[in-house]
Design a protein around this motif. Structure first.
Motif, mmCIF file in Angstrom:
data_model
loop_
_atom_site.group_PDB
_atom_site.id
_atom_site.type_symbol
_atom_site.label_atom_id
_atom_site.label_comp_id
_atom_site.label_asym_id
_atom_site.label_seq_id
_atom_site.Cartn_x
_atom_site.Cartn_y
_atom_site.Cartn_z
ATOM 1 N N SER A 1 0.862 -1.191 0.000
ATOM 2 C CA SER A 1 0.000 0.000 0.000
ATOM 3 C C SER A 1 0.893 1.234 0.000
ATOM 4 O O SER A 1 1.786 1.339 0.842
ATOM 5 N N VAL A 2 0.628 2.144 -0.926
ATOM 6 C CA VAL A 2 1.386 3.399 -0.962
ATOM 7 C C VAL A 2 0.381 4.553 -0.955
ATOM 8 O O VAL A 2 -0.471 4.652 -1.851
ATOM 9 N N LEU A 3 0.475 5.381 0.066
ATOM 10 C CA LEU A 3 -0.414 6.543 0.178
ATOM 11 C C LEU A 3 0.316 7.766 -0.355
ATOM 12 O O LEU A 3 1.541 7.845 -0.284
ATOM 13 N N SER A 4 -0.464 8.737 -0.855
ATOM 14 C CA SER A 4 0.176 9.940 -1.405
ATOM 15 C C SER A 4 -0.717 11.155 -1.186
ATOM 16 O O SER A 4 -1.941 11.022 -1.093
ATOM 17 N N LEU B 1 -3.496 -2.711 -8.271
ATOM 18 C CA LEU B 1 -4.583 -3.628 -7.907
ATOM 19 C C LEU B 1 -5.863 -2.815 -7.730
ATOM 20 O O LEU B 1 -6.941 -3.202 -8.161
ATOM 21 N N GLU B 2 -5.741 -1.680 -7.060
ATOM 22 C CA GLU B 2 -6.892 -0.802 -6.838
ATOM 23 C C GLU B 2 -6.405 0.583 -6.428
ATOM 24 O O GLU B 2 -5.276 0.738 -5.940
ATOM 25 N N TYR B 3 -7.280 1.558 -6.647
ATOM 26 C CA TYR B 3 -7.046 2.895 -6.113
ATOM 27 C C TYR B 3 -8.055 3.148 -5.004
ATOM 28 O O TYR B 3 -9.222 2.737 -5.112
ATOM 29 N N ASN B 4 -7.634 3.878 -3.975
ATOM 30 C CA ASN B 4 -8.592 4.432 -3.022
ATOM 31 C C ASN B 4 -8.375 5.933 -2.981
ATOM 32 O O ASN B 4 -7.270 6.415 -3.265
ATOM 33 N N ALA B 5 -9.426 6.649 -2.612
ATOM 34 C CA ALA B 5 -9.386 8.120 -2.663
ATOM 35 C C ALA B 5 -9.273 8.722 -1.264
ATOM 36 O O ALA B 5 -9.764 9.810 -1.023
ATOM 37 N N ARG B 6 -8.617 7.981 -0.349
ATOM 38 C CA ARG B 6 -8.552 8.406 1.071
ATOM 39 C C ARG B 6 -7.428 7.624 1.729
ATOM 40 O O ARG B 6 -6.857 6.714 1.134
ATOM 41 N N PHE B 7 -7.123 8.002 2.969
ATOM 42 C CA PHE B 7 -6.118 7.267 3.732
ATOM 43 C C PHE B 7 -6.570 5.809 3.918
ATOM 44 O O PHE B 7 -7.766 5.535 4.026
ATOM 45 N N GLY B 8 -5.621 4.895 4.020
ATOM 46 C CA GLY B 8 -5.947 3.488 4.262
ATOM 47 C C GLY B 8 -6.165 3.231 5.741
ATOM 48 O O GLY B 8 -5.642 3.933 6.598
ATOM 49 N N MET C 1 -6.109 11.857 -14.488
ATOM 50 C CA MET C 1 -7.323 12.423 -13.882
ATOM 51 C C MET C 1 -7.517 13.866 -14.342
ATOM 52 O O MET C 1 -8.639 14.296 -14.633
ATOM 53 N N ARG C 2 -6.449 14.582 -14.435
ATOM 54 C CA ARG C 2 -6.514 15.989 -14.877
ATOM 55 C C ARG C 2 -6.976 16.052 -16.337
ATOM 56 O O ARG C 2 -7.833 16.854 -16.692
ATOM 57 N N ALA C 3 -6.385 15.175 -17.152
ATOM 58 C CA ALA C 3 -6.732 15.161 -18.579
ATOM 59 C C ALA C 3 -8.211 14.816 -18.784
ATOM 60 O O ALA C 3 -8.833 15.250 -19.754
ATOM 61 N N GLU C 4 -8.763 14.063 -17.859
ATOM 62 C CA GLU C 4 -10.183 13.681 -17.951
ATOM 63 C C GLU C 4 -11.100 14.757 -17.382
ATOM 64 O O GLU C 4 -12.322 14.555 -17.291
ATOM 65 N N GLY C 5 -10.528 15.876 -16.938
ATOM 66 C CA GLY C 5 -11.352 16.940 -16.329
ATOM 67 C C GLY C 5 -11.807 16.568 -14.935
ATOM 68 O O GLY C 5 -12.845 17.041 -14.453
ATOM 69 N N ARG C 6 -11.034 15.716 -14.255
ATOM 70 C CA ARG C 6 -11.392 15.248 -12.901
ATOM 71 C C ARG C 6 -10.203 15.472 -11.972
ATOM 72 O O ARG C 6 -9.685 14.523 -11.372
ATOM 73 N N GLU C 7 -9.763 16.718 -11.904
ATOM 74 C CA GLU C 7 -8.587 17.067 -11.102
ATOM 75 C C GLU C 7 -8.713 16.489 -9.689
ATOM 76 O O GLU C 7 -9.703 16.730 -9.001
ATOM 77 N N PHE C 8 -7.705 15.725 -9.270
ATOM 78 C CA PHE C 8 -7.773 15.037 -7.976
ATOM 79 C C PHE C 8 -6.957 15.795 -6.936
ATOM 80 O O PHE C 8 -5.750 15.973 -7.082
ATOM 81 N N LYS C 9 -7.643 16.210 -5.855
ATOM 82 C CA LYS C 9 -6.951 16.836 -4.713
ATOM 83 C C LYS C 9 -7.300 16.019 -3.483
ATOM 84 O O LYS C 9 -8.484 15.903 -3.149
ATOM 85 N N GLY C 10 -6.282 15.517 -2.815
ATOM 86 C CA GLY C 10 -6.567 14.722 -1.617
ATOM 87 C C GLY C 10 -5.532 13.628 -1.483
ATOM 88 O O GLY C 10 -4.358 13.824 -1.814
ATOM 89 N N ILE C 11 -5.997 12.463 -1.003
ATOM 90 C CA ILE C 11 -5.102 11.306 -0.837
ATOM 91 C C ILE C 11 -5.397 10.308 -1.940
ATOM 92 O O ILE C 11 -6.560 9.908 -2.111
ATOM 93 N N ILE C 12 -4.380 9.896 -2.692
ATOM 94 C CA ILE C 12 -4.550 8.687 -3.521
ATOM 95 C C ILE C 12 -3.768 7.572 -2.831
ATOM 96 O O ILE C 12 -2.599 7.719 -2.494
ATOM 97 N N PHE C 13 -4.490 6.486 -2.617
ATOM 98 C CA PHE C 13 -3.932 5.278 -2.005
ATOM 99 C C PHE C 13 -3.780 4.283 -3.146
ATOM 100 O O PHE C 13 -4.769 3.876 -3.747
ATOM 101 N N PHE C 14 -2.538 3.943 -3.452
ATOM 102 C CA PHE C 14 -2.262 2.970 -4.518
ATOM 103 C C PHE C 14 -2.134 1.584 -3.882
ATOM 104 O O PHE C 14 -1.209 1.352 -3.088
#
Ligand code: GLY
Length: 423
Positions: A194-197, A282-289, A257-270
């Motif tokens: 798991s890698v959080l960013s 395997l999956e993305y999450n949009a928040r801390f794990g 995400m930016r190119a799709e017009g869905r600028e992501f601000k927050g945590i991406i959990f890879f």
């Protein structure tokens, strides 16, 4: 500064603990919070999905910053509601939280932008899904498209199991409308990391790595859970793996995400799988794990409030993340029977043993306060984290501390972090 955190589990307790270390912060609220946070935050009896009530509370209390911990409110559009009301809020808008909210969306995004992931097909028709499975290679993975409390992923060993899985997700609707659409995906083997960013729309800053233990029983047996324990860093996340992911996965995802017009601000959990063919998503999450946060934040040197602000303001490029050169292990104490049937309301003792011990943390997940007592109030009750000079020491300390806490039917895995012996 006044900060509101939305959520009520171990992840939010760890976020609250880290926010409380910021010299900028005078007061923290948590909605709904839990029984263990009260020394650090005032718990507010508003549910995480009550967006209008939460925004009204933030206005009334003149909250300077709201941090959303959980996936459901993010995917439901809480950030859009707060922004509409002119409130400062950390987390992706609804159109970006879809990165977690729809497996079909995230798989299509990865295919379109050449981000490594398992081969897959998307189905809305159960009959077509079954026909596809007739010629598939097993094992195979079935994923409900939408959020399903982390339980909408089925690993099927043969055709019979896979057909039963299609029925469970699409016909019986065990996870409701999350199963209207499913992703059928190649089964990948390897080690999970798991890698959080932190992400500000353009820039991404990677936190330290971690590994979760999702199954209920030792040896990765038993049912899937929300997570039974974690360790950080992962010794399998080598500098070579990191370099590969930086080149092929992290920035590419933010740019896509930016190119799709869905600028992501927050945590991406890879959620990564280190396969023989290289790391894949395997999956993305949009928040801390959860429970990754319980081992990552105790190792982070930065003031987390600065990072939240930089993501909102789009100034993350001016900041570098720093982590202690140490290790942390979190052992989840659950109520026996979790994730199926378990008792609640059992008194917990021994929590005072953590007071004044800088290397030990007890993050509450499913607890509530009853007068002067703390009672169990969920399947995952507490996360006991210890920090040590290396993973072996952290693991030994975490298991020692896990014994300080007592409640009837206490259950934990005994092999959290055992994999580090193989590294
Ligand atoms: N630990 C996995 C998750 O937070 O989804």
């Amino acid at each position: 500064m006044k900060v509101l955190v939305v959520g009520g589990g171990g992840r939010e307790h760890a976020i609250v603990w880290k926010i409380a270390r910021s010299p900028k912060v005078d007061k923290i609220y948590c909605a709904p919070g839990n029984g263990g946070m009260e020394e650090l935050a005032e718990c507010v009896n508003i549910g995480a999905m009550e967006f209008e009530k939460l925004a009204a509370f933030a206005k009334e209390q003149e909250i300077d910053l709201t941090v959303i911990g959980m996936d459901d409110p993010l995917c439901g559009g809480i950030v859009d509601v707060f922004e509409r009301e002119g409130l400062r809020v950390f987390g992706p808008r609804k159109n970006a939280a879809i990165l977690e909210g729809s497996n079909a969306f995230s798989k299509d995004l990865m295919k379109k932008y050449g981000i490594p992931t398992a081969a897959y097909e998307v189905f809305t028709d159960p009959k077509k899904a079954e026909d596809y499975l007739e010629n598939a290679r097993f094992p195979i993975v079935l994923k409900a498209d939408g959020l399903a409390l982390g339980k909408g992923v089925l690993i099927c060993r043969d055709l019979e199991e896979a057909k039963a899985g299609v029925k469970t997700l699409m016909l019986d609707k065990q996870f409701g409308s999350a199963g209207d659409e499913i992703v059928i995906e190649e089964f990948m083997t390897g080690r999970e990391v798991s890698v959080l960013s932190f992400v500000d729309g353009k820039t991404i800053r990677i936190m330290t790595s971690a590994q979760d233990h999702k199954r209920a029983k030792d040896g990765d047996r038993g049912l899937n859970t929300g997570g039974m324990g974690t360790f950080s860093p992962s010794p399998f996340y080598t500098p070579e793996v990191d370099a590969y992911c930086r080149e092929h996965i992290y920035q590419k995802t933010v740019d896509a995400m930016r190119a799709e017009g869905r600028e992501f601000k927050g945590i991406i959990f890879f959620g990564l799988m280190l396969t023989a063919d290289g790391p894949k998503v395997l999956e993305y999450n949009a928040r801390f794990g959860d429970p990754e946060t319980q081992v990552v934040l105790p190792r982070m040197k930065n003031d987390i409030v600065d990072l939240f602000e930089a993501c909102i303001d789009g100034t993350l490029d001016r900041t570098e993340l720093e982590f202690e050169d140490n290790a942390a292990v979190c052992v989840v104490l659950a109520s026996d029977g979790y994730p199926e049937k378990y008792e609640k309301g059992l008194p917990i003792s021994g929590l005072e043993s953590f007071r004044g011990k800088a290397d030990y943390f007890v993050f509450h997940a499913g607890t509530r306060k009853d007068g002067g007592r703390i009672l169990t109030n969920g399947g995952r009750v507490l996360g006991v984290t210890a920090v040590g000079k290396d993973l072996k020491e952290a693991r030994k300390k975490a298991y020692e501390a896990a014994e300080w806490v007592k409640f009837d039917n206490k259950y934990m895995r005994s092999d959290i972090g055992k994999a580090i012996d193989e590294a």
